[in-house]
Every structure is written in C-alpha cells, then in structure tokens.
Design a protein around this motif. Structure first.
Motif, PDB file in Angstrom:
ATOM      1  N   ARG A 204      31.441  33.351  39.759  1.00 54.75           N
ATOM      2  CA  ARG A 204      30.544  32.565  38.900  1.00 54.75           C
ATOM      3  C   ARG A 204      31.257  31.311  38.386  1.00 54.75           C
ATOM      4  O   ARG A 204      30.679  30.217  38.360  1.00 54.75           O
ATOM      5  N   ARG A 205      32.513  31.448  37.994  1.00 59.79           N
ATOM      6  CA  ARG A 205      33.242  30.293  37.476  1.00 59.79           C
ATOM      7  C   ARG A 205      33.458  29.253  38.560  1.00 59.79           C
ATOM      8  O   ARG A 205      33.327  28.048  38.333  1.00 59.79           O
TER       9      ARG A 205
ATOM     10  N   MET B 122      34.378  44.920  39.939  1.00 64.47           N
ATOM     11  CA  MET B 122      33.197  44.198  40.411  1.00 64.47           C
ATOM     12  C   MET B 122      32.832  43.078  39.435  1.00 64.47           C
ATOM     13  O   MET B 122      32.612  41.934  39.826  1.00 64.47           O
ATOM     14  N   GLN B 123      32.786  43.406  38.130  1.00 71.57           N
ATOM     15  CA  GLN B 123      32.408  42.411  37.127  1.00 71.57           C
ATOM     16  C   GLN B 123      33.443  41.293  37.037  1.00 71.57           C
ATOM     17  O   GLN B 123      33.098  40.115  36.892  1.00 71.57           O
ATOM     18  N   LYS B 124      34.729  41.653  37.125  1.00 74.98           N
ATOM     19  CA  LYS B 124      35.783  40.634  37.059  1.00 74.98           C
ATOM     20  C   LYS B 124      35.689  39.667  38.236  1.00 74.98           C
ATOM     21  O   LYS B 124      35.804  38.448  38.067  1.00 74.98           O
ATOM     22  N   LEU B 125      35.469  40.206  39.415  1.00 72.18           N
ATOM     23  CA  LEU B 125      35.406  39.349  40.593  1.00 72.18           C
ATOM     24  C   LEU B 125      34.139  38.501  40.605  1.00 72.18           C
ATOM     25  O   LEU B 125      34.167  37.329  40.995  1.00 72.18           O
TER      26      LEU B 125
ATOM     27  N   GLU C 156      46.319  36.573  39.082  1.00 75.88           N
ATOM     28  CA  GLU C 156      46.252  37.634  40.078  1.00 75.88           C
ATOM     29  C   GLU C 156      45.481  38.811  39.531  1.00 75.88           C
ATOM     30  O   GLU C 156      45.732  39.275  38.415  1.00 75.88           O
ATOM     31  N   GLN C 157      44.500  39.270  40.295  1.00 70.98           N
ATOM     32  CA  GLN C 157      43.710  40.438  39.904  1.00 70.98           C
ATOM     33  C   GLN C 157      44.240  41.639  40.670  1.00 70.98           C
ATOM     34  O   GLN C 157      44.451  41.583  41.865  1.00 70.98           O
ATOM     35  N   GLU C 158      44.431  42.736  39.960  1.00 72.22           N
ATOM     36  CA  GLU C 158      44.910  43.964  40.619  1.00 72.22           C
ATOM     37  C   GLU C 158      43.740  44.679  41.277  1.00 72.22           C
ATOM     38  O   GLU C 158      42.648  44.643  40.769  1.00 72.22           O
TER      39      GLU C 158
END
Length: 246
Positions: A9-10, A1-4, A244-246
């Motif tokens: 945000r970016r 959740m925080q990564k996405l 790429e996010q897993e």
C-alpha cells in the motif's frame, strides 16, 4: 499478511500506481514473486480506497509446466485467471538453438504478454519485482552497461498504452520467500534449461558476498536510487527506508 500489504500500500501510494477503475493484469509465471504479488494485490483490493479490477495472466512458454495449482489459488482468492499458450521455448531451444537465449526469450514473452493484455482490455500490468531485484538491476546496469540506471516503479509503454507497475519494491526477497512458504503458495519449479545461469545470478552472488562485509549495502543502494533520484524513482509520499521483514 497485514505487514506486507502495508508495504505494498505504501509503495502504491508513494508512486501513485493504482487509480479508481483500473483493470490490472498480474503477470503470473508460477514463481514465488508473481504469486506473492497476486495474493497481496487480491488482499489490498478488498479495502483499498480506489476500487480496481484484478486478473491473473500466464504466458505458457511451452515447457510443459502445470499451472493447475495457480488456477486453484485464483479460485480461492476470487481472481479470474487466463493462460496464453505459446511456442516460445521450442522456437528458442529446438528450432533456433540459441546459445544466449535469455534476451530473445524476454522479448518474446513481453510481446506475447503485451498482446494478451491489449486484447483483454487491461490498462495496467503488475509485475513482481521486489527490493532486491531493483538493487541487482542497478548494479547490473553499472557493471555490464556502464550506466546508472534501473527499471522504473511506474513505466508507461507508449506503443501499447499499457502502464507497468511494480508494487512490491519495498519488500525484500527473503520476506517474499518466507511469505510464499508460510502461505503454502503453489510455486512452480522453473523448467527453463538455463535457469540460474544468468548475469543476474552472478550479480546476486556478488551482492551477497559484499553484504557480508557491508551489511547495509542494499539499503544504501536503494536509498540512493530514491534520493539521487533516478528518473521516476523519487517517491511522492513520505519515504522511510524499508526494513527487513522476518
């Protein structure tokens, strides 16, 4: 959740998408993309340094889809939710019996959504297009229209005064899929009779096949769109290629 949320945000910062006092409507179809976007924007709202209002809006096409799960999700994350009833599907499939319905359907959905947004006083519309959507749209424009083009991260609709934003452009499709599954989001199966029979699906398969030989194909296309750049695609913030996010 925080990564996405960090990727959202970016993207928001890079393209100056959200300003203090914005009233943002999220177009929620019930698919995974729009539900993930809604969830991430609701999370971002809690700590973003520019306070904004958020609401969810669904255009009911008249296909008999059940949006009760979406309504429950909106209650849980504290987002007001409205459903606009239309007869778009019966008009296209029953009355007109369109052989190639996608273009007309998209136009009617946009019209209904824009009207609903104006009536409710929103100034921005958030759409769930992600990284892969941008790459596919670029390739579609090249193959089918002979143009080097793509939708813009931020689009001003002059006729209505609405600004469209696409905060998930740094998130890959498989990451969206994984997040929707892990969060147990109430994804609704699309009941459109021509779902998965579009030119976009053809291009998606083509890109997948090419990526077997050229694994960084999508990353190169997306990077070229920003470095070339396409109109309005040059980011204002410091750009690093999304991984790429897993």
């Amino acid at each position: 959740m925080q990564k996405l949320m960090g990727l959202v945000r970016r993207c928001v910062d890079d393209y100056d998408m959200i300003h203090e006092g914005d009233r943002i409507a999220v177009g929620v179809s019930g698919g995974k993309d729009s539900l993930v976007l809604l969830t991430l924007l609701a999370g971002l709202r809690a700590y973003f340094n520019k306070p904004f209002e958020l609401e969810a809006l669904t255009i009911d096409m008249g296909l008999g889809m059940d949006y009760s799960g979406v309504g429950k999700l909106c209650q849980e994350i504290g987002v007001p939710y409205s459903i606009v009833k239309t007869e778009i599907a019966p008009i296209i499939f029953d009355h007109r019996q369109e052989k190639n319905p996608c273009s007309l359907c998209a136009k009617m959905r946009r019209g209904a959504l824009n009207q609903a947004i104006v009536e409710r006083g929103f100034n921005k519309l958030a759409l769930g297009h992600h990284y892969d959507d941008a790459v596919e749209t670029f390739v579609m424009s090249l193959l089918f229209e002979g143009r080097i083009s793509c939708f813009q991260p931020v689009t001003n609709l002059d006729r209505t005064g609405i600004i469209q934003i696409r905060p998930m452009l740094y998130i890959h499709e498989k990451t969206v899929d994984n997040f929707a599954q892990r969060q147990g989001l109430p994804v609704i199966q699309n009941r459109c009779p021509v779902d998965k029979q579009t030119k976009r699906e053809e291009v998606k398969r083509l890109i997948y096949q090419l990526s077997q030989t050229y694994p960084d194909l999508k990353e190169r296309i997306f990077g070229a769109m920003q470095r070339f750049p396409l109109p309005e695609w040059e980011p204002h913030g410091r750009y690093k290629r999304p991984r790429e996010q897993e």
